[in-house]
Write a protein that holds these residues in place. Structure first.
Motif, PDB file in Angstrom:
ATOM      1  N   ALA A 191      31.623  60.810  28.812  1.00 19.25           N
ATOM      2  CA  ALA A 191      30.690  60.270  27.812  1.00 19.25           C
ATOM      3  C   ALA A 191      29.907  59.104  28.406  1.00 19.25           C
ATOM      4  O   ALA A 191      28.692  58.989  28.195  1.00 19.25           O
ATOM      5  N   GLY A 192      30.604  58.247  29.162  1.00 19.86           N
ATOM      6  CA  GLY A 192      29.925  57.127  29.819  1.00 19.86           C
ATOM      7  C   GLY A 192      28.894  57.612  30.820  1.00 19.86           C
ATOM      8  O   GLY A 192      27.780  57.080  30.895  1.00 19.86           O
ATOM      9  N   ALA A 193      29.272  58.636  31.599  1.00 23.12           N
ATOM     10  CA  ALA A 193      28.336  59.195  32.585  1.00 23.12           C
ATOM     11  C   ALA A 193      27.125  59.789  31.889  1.00 23.12           C
ATOM     12  O   ALA A 193      25.980  59.590  32.332  1.00 23.12           O
ATOM     13  N   LEU A 194      27.364  60.510  30.802  1.00 21.51           N
ATOM     14  CA  LEU A 194      26.242  61.085  30.057  1.00 21.51           C
ATOM     15  C   LEU A 194      25.346  59.993  29.492  1.00 21.51           C
ATOM     16  O   LEU A 194      24.115  60.102  29.524  1.00 21.51           O
ATOM     17  N   ALA A 195      25.961  58.933  28.992  1.00 29.38           N
ATOM     18  CA  ALA A 195      25.175  57.830  28.445  1.00 29.38           C
ATOM     19  C   ALA A 195      24.355  57.165  29.549  1.00 29.38           C
ATOM     20  O   ALA A 195      23.162  56.880  29.358  1.00 29.38           O
ATOM     21  N   ARG A 196      24.992  56.952  30.705  1.00 26.14           N
ATOM     22  CA  ARG A 196      24.255  56.355  31.827  1.00 26.14           C
ATOM     23  C   ARG A 196      23.145  57.284  32.278  1.00 26.14           C
ATOM     24  O   ARG A 196      22.028  56.841  32.533  1.00 26.14           O
ATOM     25  N   ASP A 197      23.470  58.582  32.398  1.00 26.96           N
ATOM     26  CA  ASP A 197      22.460  59.549  32.824  1.00 26.96           C
ATOM     27  C   ASP A 197      21.299  59.588  31.848  1.00 26.96           C
ATOM     28  O   ASP A 197      20.144  59.630  32.255  1.00 26.96           O
ATOM     29  N   ARG A 223      15.837  58.286  30.510  1.00 24.22           N
ATOM     30  CA  ARG A 223      14.878  57.634  29.619  1.00 24.22           C
ATOM     31  C   ARG A 223      14.009  56.651  30.403  1.00 24.22           C
ATOM     32  O   ARG A 223      12.783  56.645  30.277  1.00 24.22           O
ATOM     33  N   VAL A 224      14.644  55.836  31.256  1.00 21.73           N
ATOM     34  CA  VAL A 224      13.890  54.866  32.057  1.00 21.73           C
ATOM     35  C   VAL A 224      12.951  55.594  33.014  1.00 21.73           C
ATOM     36  O   VAL A 224      11.784  55.209  33.164  1.00 21.73           O
ATOM     37  N   ALA A 225      13.452  56.671  33.644  1.00 18.67           N
ATOM     38  CA  ALA A 225      12.615  57.447  34.569  1.00 18.67           C
ATOM     39  C   ALA A 225      11.416  58.052  33.845  1.00 18.67           C
ATOM     40  O   ALA A 225      10.296  58.057  34.372  1.00 18.67           O
ATOM     41  N   GLU A 226      11.638  58.558  32.641  1.00 13.54           N
ATOM     42  CA  GLU A 226      10.533  59.133  31.874  1.00 13.54           C
ATOM     43  C   GLU A 226       9.514  58.064  31.500  1.00 13.54           C
ATOM     44  O   GLU A 226       8.305  58.304  31.542  1.00 13.54           O
ATOM     45  N   GLU A 227       9.991  56.867  31.150  1.00 13.13           N
ATOM     46  CA  GLU A 227       9.073  55.773  30.836  1.00 13.13           C
ATOM     47  C   GLU A 227       8.242  55.399  32.058  1.00 13.13           C
ATOM     48  O   GLU A 227       7.028  55.215  31.960  1.00 13.13           O
TER      49      GLU A 227
END
Length: 163
Positions: free
Chosen positions: A85-91, A96-100
């Motif tokens: 879950a942590g990995a998914l949240a980080r990913d 999201r940051v990459a898309e921005e």
């Protein structure tokens, strides 16, 4: 003939039957029982009770071991789920940051391309205006030169103008 193992519960039931079947004393709740038989029955129960307790304890130990193994597996699975879950949240945060960033880079590139297009159009327009001016001067000079030539030579300017 195979020997069967009698449980402590069955042996206690047999002991109870010995007491129940004992001869009653008249006018009393007391009874006459064979002391040797009762003592043998009690000794038999006492002698085999530790075996049954040990067997029961072994079953309890095995069950507790299975429960402990299950709890350890559950804890391991919970930890693994937390990590995933942590990995998914980080990913997802990275995505999201990459898309921005990608959206900003794209917008900047489109703005720069539009500015370059505009600059290019202005440059071409100014060149074409200069060329138009040169052509206009040249056309004017050609008309003037033809008009002088027609005056000097008596040519029909209207007739040659259309040709």
């Amino acid at each position: 003939m195979a020997a069967t193992t009698t449980t402590a519960e069955e042996k206690l039931t047999q002991l109870r039957q010995l007491v129940l079947n004992a001869r009653s004393m008249p006018m009393s709740a007391s009874c006459v029982i064979n002391r040797g038989e009762v003592l043998d029955a009690i000794d038999d129960v006492i002698a085999h009770l530790p075996d049954e307790i040990a067997g029961a304890q072994q079953v309890i130990d095995e069950k507790q071991s299975a429960i402990a193994a299950g709890e350890a597996e559950a804890a391991r699975l919970r930890e693994r789920a937390r990590e995933e879950a942590g990995a998914l949240a980080r990913d997802s945060e990275v995505v999201r940051v990459a898309e921005e960033i990608a959206a900003k880079v794209k917008a900047d590139a489109e703005a720069e391309a539009e500015a370059l297009r505009r600059e290019t159009d202005l440059f071409i327009d100014s060149r074409m205006a200069g060329f138009e001016s040169v052509l206009h001067k040249t056309t004017s000079q050609v008309h003037t030169a033809r008009a002088r030539l027609a005056e000097r030579s008596g040519l029909d300017v209207a007739r040659t103008h259309g040709a």
